[in-house]
Scaffold this motif. Sequence first.
Motif: not given
Length: 254
Positions: A1-30
Motif C-alpha cells: 500500500x502506498x502513501x496516497x492510498x493510506x491517506x485516502x483510507x484515513x480520509x474515508x475513515x474521518x469522513x465516515x465518522x463525521x456524522x451530521x446531526x442537529x448538535x453538529x449543525x449547531x457546533x459547526x454552523x449556528x
Amino acid sequence: MNVFKMFSLCFYKALKSKQISKNNIYHYVIDPFLTAVIFCLMNQKQDMRMVVIGISIMAFWSINIFECSYLVIDERAYGTLGSILISPFRTQFILFSEIFTVMLLNIPVIIAVFLGGYCIHPYSLFIEKWWLFLLAYFLCILSISSIGLMIAVFLLFVRSARGIMNIIEYPFYLLSGILVPTEQLPVPFQWISKCLPTTYAFRMFQMAFDKNTVGVSENLVRCLLGIVMFHFFIAIMIKFTERQALIKGTIELY
C-alpha cells in the motif's frame, strides 16, 4: 500500500465518522455564526476584516482541538489504537492524516463566521494579496493540525482529554496574537509565542491587507520551522510509546 492510498483510507475513515446531526449543525454552523455576530457588534470601530479573521481562527481552533483531543480516545475505544502503533506506516503519518482531514471537513466553520460578520457589517475585504490570504489560512490549518496531533499523542499517556483541552484553549488565543498583539505580552510569554507557528500565520493575515510585503518570507519560514519542531517532538513521543507498547505488550497501560 502506498502513501496516497493510506491517506485516502484515513480520509474515508474521518469522513465516515463525521456524522451530521442537529448538535453538529449547531457546533459547526449556528454557534460560529452567532459568535461572529456578537463579536462584530462589539468591535464595529475596529478593522472588521481582522476581527472576522480572528473570530474564524478562534472558532476553528475550539472545534478542532476538541476533536483532536478525543481522536486517540476514540481509537482506543474502537480497539484500533494498537494496530496503528504497529502498522507498517508511521503512526505519526496515520494520526496526522486523520487530523488534517478533520480540519478540512471543518472549513465550513470559517465560512459561517464570515457570513455572520457580513450580516452585521456588509464589508468588502479589499484584500491586496489573495494568495497570501489563502496561504495564511492553509498555514493555520497545518499549524493547528500539528498542535492537535501533539495533544492527541500526549493522550497516549494521559486520559483526561477535556482537562488538557481547557488548559490550552484560551492561552492559545493570547499567545498567538489573536486577541492582543504579541508585543504587549510579558517577555516570558513572548518567547513562548515565538515558538507557535500560528503566531506567524496570523501575522501573514495582516500582511495580506498591506501593500508592503516585507517580512512575508521570514514569517513563512518561521511558521514552517515551528511546524517541523512540533513534529520532531511528536516523533519522539510516538517512538517512546511504541517501544513501551512492545516491551509491555499492551497499549492499555497508558
